[in-house]
Write a protein that holds these residues in place. Sequence first.
Motif, mmCIF file in Angstrom:
data_model
loop_
_atom_site.group_PDB
_atom_site.id
_atom_site.type_symbol
_atom_site.label_atom_id
_atom_site.label_comp_id
_atom_site.label_asym_id
_atom_site.label_seq_id
_atom_site.Cartn_x
_atom_site.Cartn_y
_atom_site.Cartn_z
ATOM 1 N N ALA A 160 9.153 28.528 69.473
ATOM 2 C CA ALA A 160 9.482 29.951 70.633
ATOM 3 C C ALA A 160 8.507 31.158 70.127
ATOM 4 O O ALA A 160 7.416 31.583 71.288
ATOM 5 C CB ALA A 160 10.725 30.502 70.217
ATOM 6 N N ALA A 161 8.097 31.700 69.080
ATOM 7 C CA ALA A 161 7.069 32.489 69.056
ATOM 8 C C ALA A 161 5.397 32.190 68.707
ATOM 9 O O ALA A 161 4.809 32.776 69.632
ATOM 10 C CB ALA A 161 7.044 32.994 67.396
ATOM 11 N N ALA A 162 5.151 30.814 69.076
ATOM 12 C CA ALA A 162 3.779 30.069 69.123
ATOM 13 C C ALA A 162 3.860 30.336 71.089
ATOM 14 O O ALA A 162 3.086 30.552 71.228
ATOM 15 C CB ALA A 162 4.258 28.545 69.174
ATOM 16 N N THR A 163 5.065 29.722 71.641
ATOM 17 C CA THR A 163 4.228 29.904 72.948
ATOM 18 C C THR A 163 3.947 31.533 73.342
ATOM 19 O O THR A 163 3.115 32.014 74.164
ATOM 20 C CB THR A 163 5.993 29.565 73.572
ATOM 21 N N SER A 164 5.352 32.203 72.724
ATOM 22 C CA SER A 164 5.368 33.568 73.429
ATOM 23 C C SER A 164 3.849 34.165 73.156
ATOM 24 O O SER A 164 2.493 34.658 73.765
ATOM 25 C CB SER A 164 5.860 34.377 72.567
ATOM 26 N N ALA A 165 3.177 33.773 71.508
ATOM 27 C CA ALA A 165 1.599 34.490 71.830
ATOM 28 C C ALA A 165 0.448 33.625 72.055
ATOM 29 O O ALA A 165 -0.482 33.859 73.436
ATOM 30 C CB ALA A 165 1.481 34.120 69.377
ATOM 31 N N ARG A 186 0.287 23.474 68.008
ATOM 32 C CA ARG A 186 0.266 22.635 67.100
ATOM 33 C C ARG A 186 0.081 23.101 65.356
ATOM 34 O O ARG A 186 0.449 23.196 64.586
ATOM 35 C CB ARG A 186 -0.808 21.937 67.084
ATOM 36 N N ARG A 187 -0.277 24.541 65.410
ATOM 37 C CA ARG A 187 -0.681 25.308 64.662
ATOM 38 C C ARG A 187 0.891 25.604 63.851
ATOM 39 O O ARG A 187 0.871 25.372 62.469
ATOM 40 C CB ARG A 187 -1.608 26.435 64.873
ATOM 41 N N GLN A 188 1.616 25.692 64.343
ATOM 42 C CA GLN A 188 3.007 26.353 64.088
ATOM 43 C C GLN A 188 3.795 25.582 63.203
ATOM 44 O O GLN A 188 4.157 25.846 62.057
ATOM 45 C CB GLN A 188 3.774 26.945 64.565
ATOM 46 N N GLU A 189 3.429 24.131 63.886
ATOM 47 C CA GLU A 189 4.295 23.248 62.956
ATOM 48 C C GLU A 189 3.532 22.452 61.666
ATOM 49 O O GLU A 189 3.625 21.946 60.723
ATOM 50 C CB GLU A 189 4.207 21.780 64.443
ATOM 51 N N ALA A 190 2.300 22.518 61.661
ATOM 52 C CA ALA A 190 1.567 22.141 60.807
ATOM 53 C C ALA A 190 1.707 23.321 59.101
ATOM 54 O O ALA A 190 1.658 23.042 58.623
ATOM 55 C CB ALA A 190 -0.490 22.382 60.891
ATOM 56 N N GLU A 191 1.658 24.833 60.018
ATOM 57 C CA GLU A 191 1.932 25.548 59.026
ATOM 58 C C GLU A 191 3.416 25.457 58.611
ATOM 59 O O GLU A 191 3.612 25.198 56.872
ATOM 60 C CB GLU A 191 1.835 26.765 59.119
ATOM 61 N N VAL A 192 4.276 25.089 58.875
ATOM 62 C CA VAL A 192 6.263 24.665 58.780
ATOM 63 C C VAL A 192 5.597 23.578 56.999
ATOM 64 O O VAL A 192 6.359 23.409 56.542
ATOM 65 C CB VAL A 192 6.893 24.464 59.215
ATOM 66 N N ARG A 193 4.951 22.627 57.423
ATOM 67 C CA ARG A 193 4.255 21.089 56.697
ATOM 68 C C ARG A 193 3.876 21.931 55.407
ATOM 69 O O ARG A 193 4.168 21.029 54.062
ATOM 70 C CB ARG A 193 3.748 20.373 57.546
#
Length: 466
Positions: free
Chosen positions: A202-207, A275-282
Amino acid sequence: MTTPTRARAARRTACAAALLLAVTALPTSTAAATDAASHVEGQLPSGATYMMDVPAAWNGTVLLFSHGYTPAGAPNPAQNGPDAATKALLLDRGYALIGSSYATTGWAVTDAVPDQLATLSVFTDRFGEARRTIAWGRSYGGLVTTAIAERDADRIDGSLSLCGLVHGGVANWNNTLDPVFALKALLAPDADIPLTGLPDQAAATSAANALTAEVDSAQSTAAGRARIALAAALHNIPVWNQPTQERPAADDWDAQQANQYQAVKGLLQIAAFHRRQEAEVRAGGNMSWNTGVDYARLLGRSSVRKEVTELYRKAGLSLRADLATLNRAPRISADPGAVDWMSRTSSFTGKLTKPQLSVHTIGDALVPVQTESALKRAVTAAGSSSLLRQGYVDNAGHCTFSPAEQLAALHTLEDRLTTGKWRGTDADSLNSRAAAADPTTPARYVPYRPTPYLRPYDLAHHSDGQ
């Protein structure tokens, strides 16, 4: 050698046991025979699914296909080929096609590699040892393929990367950071738009939406268009990047920028935030940085720097001043643990022990053709350059290869495996192979040398990616 009588008995037993396929036990390096074309789907212990297609007249070669990036939450079916037309041609020529879904979506390299190798093991158990095994993949699957080529080369004979992320993970995320950093610094310096450390999608979408709105607004002015072009140049976004676009003239700066504008918006909506957000979680944190980066130096090496200077001149805007603004802007530091994870799992040493052919379209905005320069840099430093060859297709878009072009690449790699020497890797020879493989689709290989990748990072250099 198993006798024909015993082979038939084995097939009858398999059918009686309700197996999907009939398998003949054969010695190592001998292809199994089947009575009819076979399609098999199943599930690995990891939860990944797999798919196998084996023609009745299997030629003994198995192609292990690694698919591209699947967004988190999207359907994640197994895939064993790049597209229906290419798969049909390959099956008609006797190739066995296999591939998995990967157990998870997103930046899933730690699942993808073992799942692909497990799929290969299932295939071998069911059909017998292949005479030849080739790993191939497109886009993110090119990264997976190259990881297999470097770390599990004993399982394959050669590899083929198509439009792949062959620059590796750290380089990818550094180079993805640069254009969004420039857009924010020049178009919305006071806006609260986080570029890293996004807590959720959600934060990724907002940004992404916030920065896209700034880009849309900037596109209406000459100064804004020049600054968007500057951001595009820091990602080496080509001026012709979709097959639906008109290919602009070499000095039509406005048309070039209009094409890049669409690609910049795509970058914002696809890779730069979601995609960045998902990669950062990993990775366990932010794996990219721009501390110490000289943006004037990067622009000087960009493939589209001339366009940027002309648009700035036309707008009456100081490029020197904007570059100074970028170089003064507060920088973003990486989380060392996240860099370490991305480096260990998703970056490359360049040490090849089996032949690899890597092919790219020259008009790729998502994974720019300059990634091939990064791959060559690593392979050369590792002393493996004799095992690598690269080819370039004159088309716009990401992975927009014709079936003919893909078969030409495969046959060129096969020729290297058979003869022990690279032959016919020039554009004319590749086009001849393509025309012979499928005269109904285009053959567009061209002589080409990509400019440098702007933020290289690999395990063959003690480099900080600058």
